[in-house]
Design an enzyme around this catalytic site. Sequence first.
Site, PDB file in Angstrom:
ATOM      1  N   GLU A 277       0.789  -1.075   0.153  1.00 16.52           N
ATOM      2  CA  GLU A 277      -0.041  -0.020   0.086  1.00 16.52           C
ATOM      3  C   GLU A 277       0.943   1.157  -0.037  1.00 16.52           C
ATOM      4  OE1 GLU A 277      -3.634  -1.836   2.438  1.00 16.52           O
ATOM      5  OE2 GLU A 277      -2.237  -0.592   3.577  1.00 16.52           O
ATOM      6  N   PRO A 278       1.740   1.423  -0.819  1.00 17.16           N
ATOM      7  CA  PRO A 278       2.483   2.580  -0.940  1.00 17.16           C
ATOM      8  C   PRO A 278       1.944   4.060  -1.270  1.00 17.16           C
ATOM      9  CG  PRO A 278       2.791   1.428  -2.931  1.00 17.16           C
ATOM     10  CD  PRO A 278       1.931   0.609  -2.342  1.00 17.16           C
ATOM     11  N   ARG A 280       3.435   7.504  -0.005  1.00 16.52           N
ATOM     12  CA  ARG A 280       4.806   8.506  -0.226  1.00 16.52           C
ATOM     13  C   ARG A 280       5.728   8.049  -1.277  1.00 16.52           C
ATOM     14  NH1 ARG A 280       5.808  11.538   4.145  1.00 16.52           N
ATOM     15  NH2 ARG A 280       4.433  10.062   5.390  1.00 16.52           N
ATOM     16  N   CYS A 347      -1.103  34.024   9.725  1.00 11.24           N
ATOM     17  CA  CYS A 347      -1.067  34.444  11.124  1.00 11.24           C
ATOM     18  C   CYS A 347      -0.740  33.396  12.391  1.00 11.24           C
ATOM     19  CB  CYS A 347      -2.222  35.409  11.504  1.00 11.24           C
ATOM     20  SG  CYS A 347      -2.530  36.437  10.225  1.00 11.24           S
TER      21      CYS A 347
END
Length: 420
Positions: A277-278, A280, A347
Amino acid sequence: EHCFTKSSDGFLYCEGLKVEDVMESAERRPFYLYSKPQITRNFEAYKEALEGLSSVIGYAIKANNNLKILEHLRQLGSGAVLVSGNELRLALHAGFDPTKCIFNGNGKLLEDLVLGAEKGVFVNIDSEFDLENIVAASRIAGKKVNVLLRINPDVDPQVHPYVATGNKNSKFGIRNEKLQWFLDAVKAHPDELKLVGAHCHLGSTITKVDIFRDAAIIMVNYIDEIRAQGFEVDYLNIGGGLGIDYYHSGAVLPKPRDLIDTVRDLVLSRNLNLIIEPGRSLIANTCCFVNRVTGVKTNGTKKFVVIDGSMAELIRPSLYDAYQHIELVSPSAGAEISTFDVVGPVCESADFLGKDRELPTPAKGAGLVVHDAGAYCMSMASTYNLKMRPPEYWVEEDGSVVKIRHGETFEDHIKFFEGL
Ligand code: LLP
């Protein structure tokens, strides 16, 4: 070869195109810039690594859900890993073969499980209540569901605690002491559930393949135990999690081949189909987040490069203290090198893309990229401070730059309030 390269005279290129030129033609900044051929190369690396094994590559859609990227991966032969009803709908929309789809998650909703059951995707059982819901979904859909048990092997992935998932106190999966309960529960529902395999997912950004081997040994032992009770399970799903070289340090990190080779004998010895399940490792290094420098300022002992992008478009540094490499897209001849925090206009003091980076002092308007932005960047973007989500482009094989997602606009925001 990698898609992003720096020429000897200091210009950043993507597949032979000057990034500075792409910036000129883009409708606005910041934007995400991908290399389509790099996506292909990354996928092929997995395919080649898996030669000789029966396997499914389930791309983890959460890493990047751009529809054009999904369609491209599907055409290359990928399956998909989903964790929500909408990810399931998107995978179906992108044309993924449902029998190459795996529905994961610790909080899957009944209505989404019904859709999954109707379409025939694999479903991971994560808990007692999840099993109940899958049984209910099967009855509503009138279809038997292929299920895997997500077992929590308690192997330490040695990563940031926010991205560790397979340890024993994690919210994911089931613990070994409960295994028998789950096997009995599956046995009690022969019309609703067919147990086809076991799954684990250890965590993300893992850079040692021994960790995968340790887990796979534990998992095949479970599979032996499960088979001994008469279940015909033939899938081992070892999840995703392979890390990449975010530091651009030249360190030799494990490649898909190393990952597969470390579990190959275990998979073959049990005659299993391997699911991976790659996320990245398939998509992160195919993309840069492209910005312009708004200005440079100094406060106390600190120097800041302020860019137009921010934690709204790319939150990994703020959320995980993650390092992503930063550089200017063109040479700043003669500019003094200094140490800067690279920050956005949002901010919050958490709004940084990089801390203590050595950079040539950039001119106003200089191009600056954050590397390895293909995974968990756009998919985690928000509209905080009404910084609308940016457009995405990719460079194709023939060198053309194609927009693959519209940038979100102010008008899109106003639409949420129309007709109320
Ligand atoms: N399978 C399962 C069950 C998962 O939970 C994940 C990721 C994957 C596969 C894909 O893992 P990968 O190969 O991409 O490491 N947002 C974090 C990462 C969260 C990962 C969540 N699960 C980050 O930006 O680093």
